[in-house]
Design a protein around this motif. Structure first.
Motif, PDB file in Angstrom:
ATOM      1  N   VAL A 195      13.386  26.308 -31.563  1.00  0.00           N
ATOM      2  CA  VAL A 195      13.063  26.102 -32.975  1.00  0.00           C
ATOM      3  C   VAL A 195      11.551  26.012 -33.132  1.00  0.00           C
ATOM      4  N   SER A 196      10.941  27.068 -33.648  1.00  0.00           N
ATOM      5  CA  SER A 196       9.494  27.017 -33.905  1.00  0.00           C
ATOM      6  C   SER A 196       9.286  25.957 -34.981  1.00  0.00           C
ATOM      7  N   SER A 197       8.087  25.567 -35.196  1.00  0.00           N
ATOM      8  CA  SER A 197       7.848  24.528 -36.204  1.00  0.00           C
ATOM      9  C   SER A 197       7.377  25.111 -37.528  1.00  0.00           C
ATOM     10  N   ALA A 198       7.559  26.398 -37.711  1.00  0.00           N
ATOM     11  CA  ALA A 198       6.970  27.103 -38.852  1.00  0.00           C
ATOM     12  C   ALA A 198       7.442  26.578 -40.210  1.00  0.00           C
ATOM     13  N   GLY A 199       6.562  26.648 -41.188  1.00  0.00           N
ATOM     14  CA  GLY A 199       6.862  26.248 -42.559  1.00  0.00           C
ATOM     15  C   GLY A 199       8.039  27.006 -43.133  1.00  0.00           C
ATOM     16  N   SER A 200       8.287  28.203 -42.627  1.00  0.00           N
ATOM     17  CA  SER A 200       9.379  29.027 -43.152  1.00  0.00           C
ATOM     18  C   SER A 200      10.761  28.472 -42.808  1.00  0.00           C
ATOM     19  N   ARG A 231      12.624  21.935 -28.975  1.00  0.00           N
ATOM     20  CA  ARG A 231      11.669  21.730 -30.086  1.00  0.00           C
ATOM     21  C   ARG A 231      10.273  21.502 -29.524  1.00  0.00           C
ATOM     22  N   PHE A 232       9.294  21.526 -30.429  1.00  0.00           N
ATOM     23  CA  PHE A 232       7.899  21.485 -29.994  1.00  0.00           C
ATOM     24  C   PHE A 232       7.129  20.293 -30.570  1.00  0.00           C
ATOM     25  N   ASN A 233       6.285  19.748 -29.732  1.00  0.00           N
ATOM     26  CA  ASN A 233       5.296  18.761 -30.170  1.00  0.00           C
ATOM     27  C   ASN A 233       5.913  17.706 -31.081  1.00  0.00           C
ATOM     28  N   PRO A 271      -1.058  31.063 -23.811  1.00  0.00           N
ATOM     29  CA  PRO A 271      -0.069  31.319 -24.866  1.00  0.00           C
ATOM     30  C   PRO A 271       0.285  30.024 -25.597  1.00  0.00           C
ATOM     31  N   SER A 272       0.833  30.176 -26.798  1.00  0.00           N
ATOM     32  CA  SER A 272       1.196  29.008 -27.612  1.00  0.00           C
ATOM     33  C   SER A 272       2.389  28.274 -26.987  1.00  0.00           C
ATOM     34  N   SER A 273       2.561  27.025 -27.382  1.00  0.00           N
ATOM     35  CA  SER A 273       3.739  26.259 -26.946  1.00  0.00           C
ATOM     36  C   SER A 273       5.004  27.053 -27.231  1.00  0.00           C
ATOM     37  N   GLY A 274       5.032  27.736 -28.378  1.00  0.00           N
ATOM     38  CA  GLY A 274       6.208  28.503 -28.771  1.00  0.00           C
ATOM     39  C   GLY A 274       6.574  29.538 -27.713  1.00  0.00           C
ATOM     40  N   MET A 275       5.593  30.312 -27.290  1.00  0.00           N
ATOM     41  CA  MET A 275       5.850  31.367 -26.297  1.00  0.00           C
ATOM     42  C   MET A 275       6.235  30.768 -24.955  1.00  0.00           C
ATOM     43  N   LEU A 276       5.575  29.673 -24.565  1.00  0.00           N
ATOM     44  CA  LEU A 276       5.919  29.010 -23.295  1.00  0.00           C
ATOM     45  C   LEU A 276       7.360  28.510 -23.348  1.00  0.00           C
ATOM     46  N   TYR A 324      14.236  30.737 -33.526  1.00  0.00           N
ATOM     47  CA  TYR A 324      14.238  30.654 -34.992  1.00  0.00           C
ATOM     48  C   TYR A 324      12.827  30.524 -35.564  1.00  0.00           C
ATOM     49  N   GLU A 325      12.526  31.429 -36.486  1.00  0.00           N
ATOM     50  CA  GLU A 325      11.275  31.421 -37.257  1.00  0.00           C
ATOM     51  C   GLU A 325      10.011  31.487 -36.405  1.00  0.00           C
ATOM     52  N   PHE A 326      10.114  32.121 -35.241  1.00  0.00           N
ATOM     53  CA  PHE A 326       8.903  32.500 -34.507  1.00  0.00           C
ATOM     54  C   PHE A 326       8.411  33.804 -35.139  1.00  0.00           C
ATOM     55  N   LEU A 327       9.332  34.754 -35.308  1.00  0.00           N
ATOM     56  CA  LEU A 327       9.052  35.904 -36.171  1.00  0.00           C
ATOM     57  C   LEU A 327       9.497  35.495 -37.571  1.00  0.00           C
ATOM     58  N   ILE A 347       2.306  27.784 -45.198  1.00  0.00           N
ATOM     59  CA  ILE A 347       2.498  26.374 -44.827  1.00  0.00           C
ATOM     60  C   ILE A 347       2.698  26.345 -43.323  1.00  0.00           C
ATOM     61  N   CYS A 348       1.887  25.548 -42.671  1.00  0.00           N
ATOM     62  CA  CYS A 348       1.821  25.597 -41.206  1.00  0.00           C
ATOM     63  C   CYS A 348       3.132  25.131 -40.571  1.00  0.00           C
ATOM     64  N   HIS A 349       3.568  23.906 -40.897  1.00  0.00           N
ATOM     65  CA  HIS A 349       4.761  23.298 -40.293  1.00  0.00           C
ATOM     66  C   HIS A 349       5.767  22.906 -41.366  1.00  0.00           C
ATOM     67  N   TYR A 350       7.055  22.957 -41.027  1.00  0.00           N
ATOM     68  CA  TYR A 350       8.081  22.574 -42.020  1.00  0.00           C
ATOM     69  C   TYR A 350       7.999  21.105 -42.383  1.00  0.00           C
TER      70      TYR A 350
HETATM   71  O1  C5P Z   1       2.075  23.954 -34.094  1.00  0.00           O
HETATM   72  P1  C5P Z   1       2.962  23.820 -32.907  1.00  0.00           P
HETATM   73  O2  C5P Z   1       2.310  24.390 -31.637  1.00  0.00           O
HETATM   74  O3  C5P Z   1       3.461  22.436 -32.676  1.00  0.00           O
HETATM   75  O4  C5P Z   1       4.233  24.717 -33.207  1.00  0.00           O
HETATM   76  C1  C5P Z   1       5.142  25.076 -32.195  1.00  0.00           C
HETATM   77  C2  C5P Z   1       5.137  26.581 -32.005  1.00  0.00           C
HETATM   78  O5  C5P Z   1       5.789  27.226 -33.100  1.00  0.00           O
HETATM   79  C3  C5P Z   1       3.746  27.192 -31.984  1.00  0.00           C
HETATM   80  O6  C5P Z   1       3.176  27.062 -30.690  1.00  0.00           O
HETATM   81  C4  C5P Z   1       4.022  28.631 -32.379  1.00  0.00           C
HETATM   82  O7  C5P Z   1       4.449  29.380 -31.278  1.00  0.00           O
HETATM   83  C5  C5P Z   1       5.170  28.487 -33.361  1.00  0.00           C
HETATM   84  N1  C5P Z   1       4.725  28.477 -34.773  1.00  0.00           N
HETATM   85  C6  C5P Z   1       4.694  29.668 -35.476  1.00  0.00           C
HETATM   86  N2  C5P Z   1       4.303  29.691 -36.786  1.00  0.00           N
HETATM   87  C7  C5P Z   1       3.954  28.559 -37.424  1.00  0.00           C
HETATM   88  C8  C5P Z   1       3.968  27.324 -36.724  1.00  0.00           C
HETATM   89  C9  C5P Z   1       4.370  27.321 -35.400  1.00  0.00           C
HETATM   90  O8  C5P Z   1       5.009  30.715 -34.911  1.00  0.00           O
HETATM   91  N3  C5P Z   1       3.606  28.602 -38.719  1.00  0.00           N
END
Ligand code: C5P
Length: 319
Positions: free
Chosen positions: A99-104, A122-124, A234-239, A254-257, A265-268
């Motif tokens: 689960v990416s943390s994206a605003g979407s 989940r991340f961070n 690479p981002s946490s997401g990719m790792l 989910y919601e990486f793409l 909006i950066c994070h949900y």
């Molecule tokens: O911001 P954070 O690193 O905690 O978010 C987790 C991961 O979700 C990011 O490393 C990134 O890969 C993905 N992400 C994204 N688009 C966003 C926010 C996060 O693809 N708007």
């Protein structure tokens, strides 16, 4: 059609980024903080998705720091590092969700679908409480960066958010660094809080990602991109995606793409707007997304509606 216009283009180039993000990327290229010297081959002809998946499986060595590794083989560290390795701890999963943390994810109603997976990453600081409808409530693994673990304001030691699931922390290392060198000079001095957290939560598995993995993955991202990518990990997401590909038969991301809900909006879970979160600034996120789009085994329609990508686990691949 709506689909072809709105689904992530796997040939995305930094030339199409807004000027500010192009500038940020160029600054990271000239800074080259981690002394990346890789100037190796560039695949001018694209690898097939199958070949690329095999490269990921065979060249990215996903391991956690163990008590037998280099500077960690002291009696003090034996008290802190988990005894079991990660796959001994969790076994293996059939279907996993990342689960990416994206605003979407906001208003996505994906919660029940996400929770139906055998394991959820989940991340961070991404919360579930208050967001169950959109992101679910199950947390099997939480991947956190070393900044979050280190910086006081992040409340890593006290926020109960971190007490669920298996924790994994990662920290950027120099491109050529051996573990010893990284150990002496991590990007963030997270070892102090790692030990403090371990003392307070003896029963919760908490791993340190072997930093070699970041650059093995980065090399593959660079080789399969047509331009120089940010010389940063690479981002946490990719790792997290690659970690789950080692543990699961199938990984739904989910919601990486971004879906049709794509937003700046950066994070949900926050109000903050910044296109960098989705398109990348420090991390080579644009190129990560190009690669993930290329190896997606699901339908574009599901990217559009659910922000959903389906990837095979490594153990089910025939290379
Ligand atoms: O911001 P954070 O690193 O905690 O978010 C987790 C991961 O979700 C990011 O490393 C990134 O890969 C993905 N992400 C994204 N688009 C966003 C926010 C996060 O693809 N708007």
């Amino acid at each position: 059609s709506l689909l072809s216009v709105n689904v992530w283009n796997e040939d995305s180039s930094s030339k199409n980024l807004i000027p500010r993000l192009q500038k940020v990327k160029n600054n990271y290229l000239s800074m080259n903080k981690y002394n990346v010297t890789y100037k190796g081959q560039r695949n001018t002809a694209k690898l097939s998705p199958e070949k690329l998946l095999c490269q990921l499986r065979d060249r990215v060595n996903v391991t956690m720091i163990h008590g037998s590794d280099g500077p960690f083989n002291t009696s003090e560290w034996q008290l802190y590092l988990p005894r079991k390795n990660l796959s001994q701890e969790v076994g293996h999963f059939r279907q996993c969700a990342v689960v990416s943390s994206a605003g979407s994810l906001k208003s996505s109603h994906l919660g029940p679908e996400i929770d139906a997976h055998d394991a959820v990453l989940r991340f961070n600081g991404a919360p579930t409480i208050g967001f169950q409808n959109d992101v679910g409530e199950k947390t099997t693994v939480r991947l956190v960066n070393s900044q979050l673990v280190t910086v006081e304001e992040q409340k890593f030691l006290t926020d109960t958010l971190y007490n669920t699931g298996i924790l994994i922390v990662w920290d950027p290392a120099p491109y050529h660094a051996e573990i010893h060198e990284w150990y002496r000079k991590p990007d963030y001095s997270f070892f102090v809080n790692y030990k403090a957290y371990r003392s307070r939560h003896r029963e919760q598995p908490f791993y340190i990602l072997n930093p070699k993995m970041q650059w093995q993955l980065w090399d593959i991202l660079q080789e399969n991109s047509l331009e120089e990518i940010q010389p940063n990990p690479p981002s946490s997401g990719m790792l997290g995606i690659v970690i789950m590909m080692t543990l699961c038969d199938e990984v739904n991301v989910y919601e990486f793409l971004p879906s049709k809900r794509r937003t700046d909006i950066c994070h949900y879970y926050q109000r903050y707007h910044d296109r960098a979160c989705t398109m990348g600034a420090y991390h080579p996120l644009l190129f990560e997304k190009n690669l993930v789009k290329h190896i997606n085994q699901g339908q574009n329609e599901l990217i559009y509606t659910h922000g959903k990508v389906t990837l095979p686990g490594f153990r089910n691949m025939h290379c």
